[in-house]
Design a protein around this motif. Structure first.
Motif, PDB file in Angstrom:
ATOM      1  N   LEU A 193      -5.727   5.885  -4.657  1.00 17.14           N
ATOM      2  CA  LEU A 193      -6.328   5.170  -3.494  1.00 17.14           C
ATOM      3  C   LEU A 193      -7.763   5.349  -3.130  1.00 17.14           C
ATOM      4  O   LEU A 193      -8.111   6.520  -3.029  1.00 17.14           O
TER       5      LEU A 193
ATOM      6  N   LEU B 151       0.805  -1.245  -0.032  1.00 15.96           N
ATOM      7  CA  LEU B 151      -0.208  -0.025   0.008  1.00 15.96           C
ATOM      8  C   LEU B 151       1.030   1.239   0.007  1.00 15.96           C
ATOM      9  O   LEU B 151       0.526   2.284  -0.736  1.00 15.96           O
TER      10      LEU B 151
ATOM     11  N   LYS C 172      -7.398  -2.429   8.187  1.00 18.25           N
ATOM     12  CA  LYS C 172      -8.381  -2.290   7.015  1.00 18.25           C
ATOM     13  C   LYS C 172      -9.652  -2.367   7.860  1.00 18.25           C
ATOM     14  O   LYS C 172     -10.615  -1.377   7.297  1.00 18.25           O
TER      15      LYS C 172
ATOM     16  N   GLU D 295      -8.437   3.111   1.987  1.00 16.13           N
ATOM     17  CA  GLU D 295      -6.996   2.721   1.812  1.00 16.13           C
ATOM     18  C   GLU D 295      -6.139   3.958   2.260  1.00 16.13           C
ATOM     19  O   GLU D 295      -5.180   3.896   2.956  1.00 16.13           O
TER      20      GLU D 295
END
Length: 233
Positions: A33, A21, A53, A37
């Protein structure tokens, strides 16, 4: 040898996700993104050894967007499962940094020629607040911003305003002009009758001391209203 695990097999799955990421963010930028995210990236600093997450998605589900999460009140953030002081502090740091950067673009520059930046700053600072607040931007004789101060906090539909205190503060700062700003938590920036009457009182008090009021901005989630543009000033 039996029982051995290869490198990486004993690493939590989220570590590889964090690295990927971060790489995507650095290579493609924030626009690549989705909100959850980008929020995950922010949460990395507060949550060291867990998958971020689920919390990021829970925050987006509750508040609606990255910006709404960052601007949410600490009390409401804490209502989300797994969101403690460290996460709240990290979110508020990001909000403070964004506002500081936005404000820096205005300081010591002519406010009237930086109108877009001024509106962006006011919207970021006030549009998502759950209660009304009234702030004053104090300008020097060249219309450069010398101070930005919240004069009062109120309820969901009212913030007390004291014209004499505003003018007194302008004199203390040697301000030559003012821009008034307040928010409507309802989201509708249309000025109320009370807004109009209060603005006239401030204009009259300031005029007596040769202090100009350039505009009164009402900030809502759906946009803004300018007293000057509406012919109310």
């Amino acid at each position: 040898m039996a029982g051995q695990v290869s490198d990486g097999e004993d690493q939590p799955h989220y570590l590889g996700h964090r690295e990927r990421l971060r790489a995507r963010f650095l290579e493609a930028g924030a626009d690549a993104l989705p909100d959850y995210e980008l929020l995950e990236l922010v949460l990395f600093a507060a949550i060291k050894r867990q998958d971020t997450k689920p919390r990021a998605k829970a925050l987006i589900a509750k508040f609606g967007s990255f910006a709404d999460v960052i601007a949410a009140e600490p009390r409401r953030l804490g209502d989300v499962g797994g969101v403690g002081e460290a996460v709240i502090a990290q979110l508020k740091i990001v909000q403070a940094a964004a506002l500081r950067l936005s404000k820096t673009q205005l300081l010591n520059r002519p406010a009237l020629s930086s109108w877009s930046a001024l509106l962006d700053y006011c919207s970021a600072a006030m549009a998502r607040a759950s209660a009304e607040e009234f702030r004053v931007l104090f300008l020097d004789r060249k219309n450069a911003l010398i101070a930005d101060e919240v004069q009062s906090h109120g309820t969901v539909d009212h913030a007390p305003v004291y014209p004499r205190e505003i003018v007194k503060r302008a004199l203390e700062l040697s301000a030559s002009a003012l821009i008034l700003v307040h928010n409507h938590p309802s989201g509708d920036p249309t000025p109320s009758r009370a807004d109009i009457e209060m603005t006239r009182e401030i204009v009259e008090a300031a005029r007596a001391l040769r202090i100009a009021v350039h505009d009164h901005l009402v900030i809502g989630r759906g946009g803004h209203a300018s007293f000057k543009a509406l012919g109310l000033l």
